[in-house]
Structure formats: structure tokens, C-alpha cells
Design a protein around this motif. Structure first.
Motif, PDB file in Angstrom:
ATOM      1  N   HIS A  62       0.837  -1.209   0.000  1.00  0.00           N
ATOM      2  CA  HIS A  62       0.000   0.000   0.000  1.00  0.00           C
ATOM      3  C   HIS A  62       0.864   1.248   0.000  1.00  0.00           C
ATOM      4  N   TRP A  63       1.903   1.255   0.834  1.00  0.00           N
ATOM      5  CA  TRP A  63       2.715   2.461   0.969  1.00  0.00           C
ATOM      6  C   TRP A  63       3.601   2.678  -0.244  1.00  0.00           C
ATOM      7  N   GLU A  64       4.062   1.595  -0.865  1.00  0.00           N
ATOM      8  CA  GLU A  64       4.825   1.736  -2.107  1.00  0.00           C
ATOM      9  C   GLU A  64       3.929   2.320  -3.194  1.00  0.00           C
ATOM     10  N   ALA A  65       2.702   1.806  -3.271  1.00  0.00           N
ATOM     11  CA  ALA A  65       1.758   2.302  -4.269  1.00  0.00           C
ATOM     12  C   ALA A  65       1.406   3.761  -4.006  1.00  0.00           C
ATOM     13  N   ALA A  66       1.373   4.143  -2.734  1.00  0.00           N
ATOM     14  CA  ALA A  66       1.008   5.520  -2.372  1.00  0.00           C
ATOM     15  C   ALA A  66       1.990   6.544  -2.933  1.00  0.00           C
ATOM     16  N   LYS A  67       3.216   6.097  -3.183  1.00  0.00           N
ATOM     17  CA  LYS A  67       4.214   7.008  -3.749  1.00  0.00           C
ATOM     18  C   LYS A  67       3.775   7.551  -5.104  1.00  0.00           C
ATOM     19  N   ASP A  68       3.004   6.749  -5.820  1.00  0.00           N
ATOM     20  CA  ASP A  68       2.566   7.149  -7.166  1.00  0.00           C
ATOM     21  C   ASP A  68       1.143   7.691  -7.198  1.00  0.00           C
ATOM     22  N   ASP A  69       0.481   7.699  -6.043  1.00  0.00           N
ATOM     23  CA  ASP A  69      -0.883   8.212  -5.991  1.00  0.00           C
ATOM     24  C   ASP A  69      -0.890   9.739  -6.084  1.00  0.00           C
ATOM     25  N   LYS A  70      -2.019  10.272  -6.469  1.00  0.00           N
ATOM     26  CA  LYS A  70      -2.174  11.719  -6.515  1.00  0.00           C
ATOM     27  C   LYS A  70      -2.142  12.266  -5.090  1.00  0.00           C
ATOM     28  N   VAL A  71      -1.322  13.263  -4.867  1.00  0.00           N
ATOM     29  CA  VAL A  71      -1.167  13.825  -3.530  1.00  0.00           C
ATOM     30  C   VAL A  71      -2.309  14.774  -3.209  1.00  0.00           C
ATOM     31  N   VAL A  72      -2.919  14.539  -2.059  1.00  0.00           N
ATOM     32  CA  VAL A  72      -3.890  15.481  -1.500  1.00  0.00           C
ATOM     33  C   VAL A  72      -3.158  16.229  -0.387  1.00  0.00           C
ATOM     34  N   ALA A  73      -2.870  17.485  -0.620  1.00  0.00           N
ATOM     35  CA  ALA A  73      -2.100  18.257   0.357  1.00  0.00           C
ATOM     36  C   ALA A  73      -3.018  18.799   1.445  1.00  0.00           C
ATOM     37  N   PRO A  74      -2.592  18.715   2.694  1.00  0.00           N
ATOM     38  CA  PRO A  74      -3.407  19.282   3.783  1.00  0.00           C
ATOM     39  C   PRO A  74      -3.464  20.802   3.666  1.00  0.00           C
ATOM     40  N   ALA A  75      -4.454  21.382   4.293  1.00  0.00           N
ATOM     41  CA  ALA A  75      -4.483  22.842   4.425  1.00  0.00           C
ATOM     42  C   ALA A  75      -3.278  23.267   5.250  1.00  0.00           C
ATOM     43  N   ASN A  76      -2.944  24.537   5.181  1.00  0.00           N
ATOM     44  CA  ASN A  76      -1.831  25.101   5.956  1.00  0.00           C
ATOM     45  C   ASN A  76      -0.475  24.597   5.497  1.00  0.00           C
ATOM     46  N   THR A  77      -0.371  24.243   4.215  1.00  0.00           N
ATOM     47  CA  THR A  77       0.897  23.828   3.632  1.00  0.00           C
ATOM     48  C   THR A  77       1.129  24.625   2.348  1.00  0.00           C
ATOM     49  N   THR A  78       2.380  24.643   1.895  1.00  0.00           N
ATOM     50  CA  THR A  78       2.721  25.279   0.627  1.00  0.00           C
ATOM     51  C   THR A  78       3.757  24.399  -0.067  1.00  0.00           C
ATOM     52  N   GLY A  79       4.255  24.873  -1.197  1.00  0.00           N
ATOM     53  CA  GLY A  79       5.311  24.160  -1.902  1.00  0.00           C
ATOM     54  C   GLY A  79       4.802  22.970  -2.690  1.00  0.00           C
ATOM     55  N   THR A  80       5.726  22.278  -3.331  1.00  0.00           N
ATOM     56  CA  THR A  80       5.402  21.115  -4.146  1.00  0.00           C
ATOM     57  C   THR A  80       4.738  20.041  -3.295  1.00  0.00           C
ATOM     58  N   ASP A  81       3.554  19.603  -3.713  1.00  0.00           N
ATOM     59  CA  ASP A  81       2.793  18.569  -3.008  1.00  0.00           C
ATOM     60  C   ASP A  81       2.499  18.942  -1.556  1.00  0.00           C
ATOM     61  N   GLY A  82       2.553  20.218  -1.248  1.00  0.00           N
ATOM     62  CA  GLY A  82       2.231  20.660   0.113  1.00  0.00           C
ATOM     63  C   GLY A  82       3.224  20.186   1.156  1.00  0.00           C
ATOM     64  N   THR A  83       4.482  19.968   0.747  1.00  0.00           N
ATOM     65  CA  THR A  83       5.468  19.426   1.686  1.00  0.00           C
ATOM     66  C   THR A  83       6.232  20.510   2.453  1.00  0.00           C
ATOM     67  N   THR A  84       5.882  21.777   2.226  1.00  0.00           N
ATOM     68  CA  THR A  84       6.477  22.848   3.019  1.00  0.00           C
ATOM     69  C   THR A  84       5.497  23.211   4.131  1.00  0.00           C
ATOM     70  N   VAL A  85       5.891  22.897   5.344  1.00  0.00           N
ATOM     71  CA  VAL A  85       5.032  23.131   6.511  1.00  0.00           C
ATOM     72  C   VAL A  85       5.754  24.102   7.437  1.00  0.00           C
ATOM     73  N   VAL A  86       5.347  25.348   7.404  1.00  0.00           N
ATOM     74  CA  VAL A  86       5.972  26.393   8.219  1.00  0.00           C
ATOM     75  C   VAL A  86       4.930  26.906   9.210  1.00  0.00           C
ATOM     76  N   ILE A  87       5.304  26.913  10.483  1.00  0.00           N
ATOM     77  CA  ILE A  87       4.381  27.309  11.549  1.00  0.00           C
ATOM     78  C   ILE A  87       5.019  28.395  12.405  1.00  0.00           C
ATOM     79  N   GLY A  88       4.281  29.458  12.627  1.00  0.00           N
ATOM     80  CA  GLY A  88       4.768  30.554  13.453  1.00  0.00           C
ATOM     81  C   GLY A  88       4.277  31.892  12.926  1.00  0.00           C
ATOM     82  N   LYS A  89       4.648  32.943  13.607  1.00  0.00           N
ATOM     83  CA  LYS A  89       4.216  34.276  13.209  1.00  0.00           C
ATOM     84  C   LYS A  89       4.940  34.716  11.934  1.00  0.00           C
ATOM     85  N   ALA A  90       4.185  35.347  11.051  1.00  0.00           N
ATOM     86  CA  ALA A  90       4.718  35.729   9.742  1.00  0.00           C
ATOM     87  C   ALA A  90       5.903  36.689   9.855  1.00  0.00           C
TER      88      ALA A  90
END
Length: 271
Positions: A62-90
Motif C-alpha cells: 500500500h505504501w509503495e503504491a502511495a508514492k505514485d498516488d495523486k497527492v492530497v495536500a493538507p491545508a496550511n501547507t505550501t510548496g510542491t505537493d504541500g510538503t512545506t510546513v511552516v508554523i509561526g508568526k509571519a
């Protein structure tokens, strides 16, 4: 009895004998055909079973297959596939990169000792943090907990930054963090049970559905690749990077204390 009648009787007897032999021969042939057909079916069935087993064995997990699945990025993320997670005051001028694996016992130790200090610093605008999640501990025992917990953290992040931080703290707590050799985080029910201690996630059906359905599984694998491909030279967790430099205790590889953390962070903030 005349010779003619005797001869006719003998001829009739031979004919009956011939017919009987033909019937027996036909029965024997039919029996052989049934046996051969049965053997062929058995061989094909066995071959089919082996073939199915081979296909299943070579089928990606399942997890190997997930590598090729379409990424659903969570809210509060940026960057490619939502992998940039920055938290704190702007307006916080500097960012501390935090590399962690959810199953990592040293990460848990750090969170239990220094986590509240980090949270206070973030809330106070001293710096921002950029979270990078890893899953390499799963590779040690063919586990799933690091990946599954990272996916659940994505579900928490989709609720809010605060829910993410509180959930991460709960996962690392002395009450809920399992021994590294016990892969409890692979169970969705356990992750949901931990989430019940976080106000924003308690009885949150949207969060729970995301965990059960693996909504953020592909995101977790993309995030894990971000760790694997990092340019900071980070190979283990927990690791901290600011201004492109890894922050370490003095001497290195010692357990972090609040005093040591403050000393190292203050120096990095001034650099």
C-alpha cells in the motif's frame, strides 16, 4: 447338433467376445482421458495458484503504491505537493527546520523535555519552525507506523496549525509514544485514540475519516521523500537546522536540555 449349428454358435460367441472387448477398451480409454484431463486441470490449477501467489508477492505494498498516488495536500501547507510546513508568526525573521520521525524515541525525549520551550518561542515570534517528517525507522523492521503517523499528522494539519502541534506533542508524550520496537502507530484506531486528547481533534469525524481512508498517505510519502532528499546533510532525527547549519549539543550527540537548547538557538539567531 449339426456342424452348421455348431459353427454358427461359435461365430456368435466370438462376435459377442469381440464386442465385449471393444466395450472394455472404450471404457478403459474413457477412464484414461478422465484421468489425464483431471491431471491437466490439477496442473493448471497449481500453476494458476503459483502464478497468483507470484503476482501477489510482486504487487507493491500500500505504501509503495502511495508514492505514485495523486497527492492530497493538507491545508496550511505550501510548496510542491504541500510538503512545506511552516508554523509561526509571519513576522518572525528566522526559521528553524525541525526534522523528525514519529517513531523516533529521541524525538519523543526532546519533545517531552524541550517541546514546551519551542512552543513558547513560536507563539512569541522568536522564530518560525519548518517541519520535515521522516519515515526511515519503518525501514528497520518493515514497519508502517512512521508513515501512518505522518499521514495522521497531515490530517491534523488540515484542521489547523495548533491541532498539528498539539497532536505531535501527544504522539511523543510518555503516555502514548510506544517503544521503538513496538509499531503501535500503524493502527488507525490507536492514532485516533491519541487524537481524542487534542481538543480540536476530539470526536472530529473529518479528521477520523481522513485517518481511516488514508487521505494523506500519498502526502506522507512525498514528505518522507523531502527528508530523504534534503540538502542540509541531515541523516537522523531529531535534527535542527538554522541558517543552513545543523545545530548540535556540546559535546555532540548528547540529550537536549532546555538550557542547552536556549544557548544554541540564541547563538543561531544572532548569527
Amino acid at each position: 447338433m449339426s456342424k452348421r449349428n455348431s459353427q454358427s454358435s461359435k461365430t456368435a460367441a466370438r462376435e459377442r467376445l469381440r464386442q465385449e472387448r471393444e466395450r472394455q477398451a472404450k471404457r478403459a480409454k474413457a477412464k484414461r482421458q478422465i484421468i489425464v484431463a483431471g491431471s491437466v486441470v490439477a496442473v493448471l490449477a497449481a500453476a494458476g495458484g503459483i502464478g497468483y501467489a507470484v503476482v501477489q508477492a510482486n504487487k507493491p505494498s500500500h505504501w509503495e503504491a502511495a508514492k505514485d498516488d495523486k497527492v492530497v495536500a493538507p491545508a496550511n501547507t505550501t510548496g510542491t505537493d504541500g510538503t512545506t510546513v511552516v508554523i509561526g508568526k509571519a513576522d518572525a525573521k528566522k526559521t528553524l527546520k525541525v526534522y523528525e520521525d514519529s517513531r523516533c524515541p529521541i524525538c519523543a525525549q526532546f519533545e517531552q523535555t524541550v517541546g514546551s520551550t519551542v512552543k513558547k518561542d513560536i507563539d512569541g515570534g522568536k522564530y518560525k519552525i519548518q517541519y520535515i517528517g521522516a519515515t526511515f525507522i519503518d525501514n528497520k523492521d518493515n514497519g508502517e507506523g512512521s508513515k501512518n503517523a505522518l499521514s495522521a499528522l497531515g490530517a491534523a494539519l488540515n484542521v489547523s496549525d495548533e491541532a498539528f502541534l498539539q497532536y505531535k506533542t501527544a504522539l511523543y508524550s510518555t503516555k502514548w509514544h510506544p517503544d521503538e520496537t513496538t509499531d503501535k502507530f500503524k493502527d488507525d484506531s490507536y492514532l485516533i485514540k491519541v487524537a481524542q486528547t487534542v481538543p480540536a481533534l476530539k470526536n472530529n469525524t473529518k479528521f477520523q475519516d481522513a485517518v481511516k481512508k488514508g487521505t494523506y498517505d500519498a502526502w506522507a510519502m512525498a514528505m518522507s521523500k523531502t527528508f530523504d532528499d534534503n540538502k542540509d546533510g541531515v541523516q537522523g532525527t531529531p535534527s535542527f537546522v538554522m541558517n543552513g547549519k545543523q545545530l548540535t549539543t556540546s559535546p555532540p550527540n548528547q540529550a537536549w536540555t532546555v538550557a542547552e537548547y536556549n544557548k544554541v538557538l540564541d547563538a543561531a539567531l544572532k548569527a
